[in-house]
Design an enzyme around this catalytic site. Sequence first.
Site: not given
Lengths: 494, 349
Positions: A57, A154, A184, A188, A222, A246
């Site tokens: 946009r 996703k 993704h 890996k 994390e 995942h």
Amino acid sequence: MDHNPFREGLSHTRRADPVTVVIFGVTGDLTRRKLLPALFALYRKGVSRLGVIGFARRDWQTEGLRQRAGEILRDAPDATDEQRAAFVNQLSYVRSTFDETAGYRELARQLPKDGDRLFYLSTPPESYEAIIRNLGEAGLNRPGGGSIRVVVEKPFGRDLESARRLNRLLADYFDEQQIYRIDHYLGKETVQNIMLLRFGNGIFEPLWNHRYVEHIQITVSERLGVEGRGNYYDSAGALRDMVQNHMFQLLSLTAMEPPIDLQADSIRDEKVKVVRAIGPIAPSELDTHTCRGQYSSGYSDGTAVPGYMQEDGVPPDSRTETFVAIKLFVNNWRWSGVPFYLRTGKRLRRKVSEIAVTFRTPPLELYSNRHPTMTRNTLIIRIQPEEGITLTVNTKIPGYTTDMRPVNVDFAYGSAFGESTLEAYERLLFDALVGDSTLYTRRDEIEASWRFITQLLEGWQNSQSRPQLYEPGSSGPHGARALPGGAGHRWRKL
Amino acid sequence: MIFDPARIERELSEIMVRSSPTEARASLLNLVVFSTSASKAQADAMLDAVLGRRAARVIHITRTDEAESRLSISARCYLDHSNRSVCLQEVVINNGRDGIGGAVSSWAPLLIRDIPVYVVWLDTICSGDGLSSDVVELADTLIYDSEAALRNGEDNRRLVSRLAALARNENLALCDVTWRRVLPLCSVTANCFDSPHLRQQVESISEVILAGSPPAFAALYLAWFGSRIGLRCHEDRAARDRRTTGCATPAEGGRAWELRAAAGHTVRLSHRQHGAIENGVLVTVLFGGKSELRIRASSGGCAEVESGEDLSTQILQYPSDGDILLGEIDGMRRDHIYTETVRSLDTFM
């Protein structure tokens, strides 16, 4: 002669045909961080007949896109200015909203008549419907001179119904073979290595079942918080953001049966069976089989950090979980009775992605000084950091006694190779360009995982309970510790 | 330095600590290189490809005219992407006329156990001392260059027999550098026969002519071609038992073989105009004299393919010695097509 007698034994190099990649939402963060660097890397490795059309946009022109791309790729390692300039000159831009038909007419005008086309949906999911419909209405879904594929980022839906609706919409305009649902994690190297470890070695598979495995833990933790993505994250939560995609991929690869060959559908057939075999968690089991958490304010790296509910974009009464732990069972012949413990969260003690397979103790305890948990053999597949494999085995302590203690047999994946592994997006994009969907998620896989996740979401919603608070830098809420406790198991330390 | 394995190990450890201030990666392989003064440059070029990319222990033994053997050790370390050292531990041995440096007792104890042993053999294979059975026993993969061996005056027939015997050793993977250069041409040839039109004509192939390229390259390509389409010799069993050389009927002064196709007709495989592959190679396949396939390979990275009215271009890149070594280190496989090709060559010649 039916077969080519000269072909046998020669390596088959996968080559991408001339292709134009159309990135919807080209002005977004994903393009900057992952897509353009990955496409440039592929271009430098020989996918040279590669055009890129950005569609978004914002009031950019082709020149603007090229200038930004030049800046993004400025630090690409080992690239020359000539390579950068040549790649950037193959970029063009279509300025349009996603529901404006004129934009798709302009796109059709800019697309070369021949060659493959790859449509990459890198937009918020609310825009998917308009893009898919307009691509179809403009006839851009119909193969002309080459193949047409669509990559969908996703989140793929937010519950079973929305995932089904999106799948139906895609199926209205594209064949399943044309649809590439990206996760993704599957790009890996270390995730791909799970299958190789299991099926490329003779020693693991005979032990890989309920007779020898006591339990399996999958952890994706994390250290960071939502980092400015509070708005998006609050509508998703850890279960949707990490577990449905995942973590279920890691679970499938760990628990699947050997495929009959390495064809995409043979592998995906086996993966989906695992997800289908996951036993549902009844509402009455929610407290004993799941635990939700939300990080409070506290300290991280010596700095005060806000709690989740104080993050920008998060409502002050949010019930969204930033931590989830689940105990589940894969009800099939191989895994009957073996608990799988999954946990993921933000602002935890350490950034870790790993699968830990803990084996049963020997049938007769000859050595009396066994520690209740430490002396069980455990195979740890580390996805990050320090990708590799560790097997804990017990060994004698030198001396006059028969005392023993666990030691690690360690393999650091990177130790063997002094060069960096492929970026996940580079690998996945290349696969999409050459039409290999092995590392992409199939429709039935998505729907099977949402079936399980949706039951949990509905159960939590009906229970009216709130996520438990946990401190930044901890291993999650206290309630999570009890999850494996009943069976005498415990979480691996973070 | 004297040939004392314990002392060498100790000094290597000390050098490693000095050379690698950061954590060093564990060695992935042993690489034992046998070269001569003449082939040392080729050996060094191959080693350069491994440097900084695969952690290895290298034992480089060069046959020289010096009276006494000498040994030196060193370590070369490079930081990789994750700031860990990738080191080559090097043991450089000049094998003098005393032969001590080349003796198996001098270098074999320096191999790190339980990791693969790659032997790069750039010395004579059959003549002189030749390739010893100790080397064959210790090697997991044997890398050599049949073209270089012929250039150094080895007898073609004896060389092929020896390679065929090595190919029968199921515990040993073979990597012929010349064969690895032939493979891109094989791939281009195979790609041509993906076309149903040409595939239907495979049984009518009457002649294959390779113009350009050195003799070992040509022999391997033609033997591969012949074995792929199932060519056999014109002889009965009694004749086969009597003969001591190859079964193909020689033609053109030994530069062509005549063999029998499954359909019964004769197929001629011939090599014309020796030359370096960089100067270009032309493959001509004749289909019963009616039509032709031509593959014209240049050193520029592509091959032109001409079949009837059709003209197309394919990528054809000959790998460097370093690329070949690196590929072999990572590949770790037995190449059964090479084995079949060498056996066919042994039968034909």
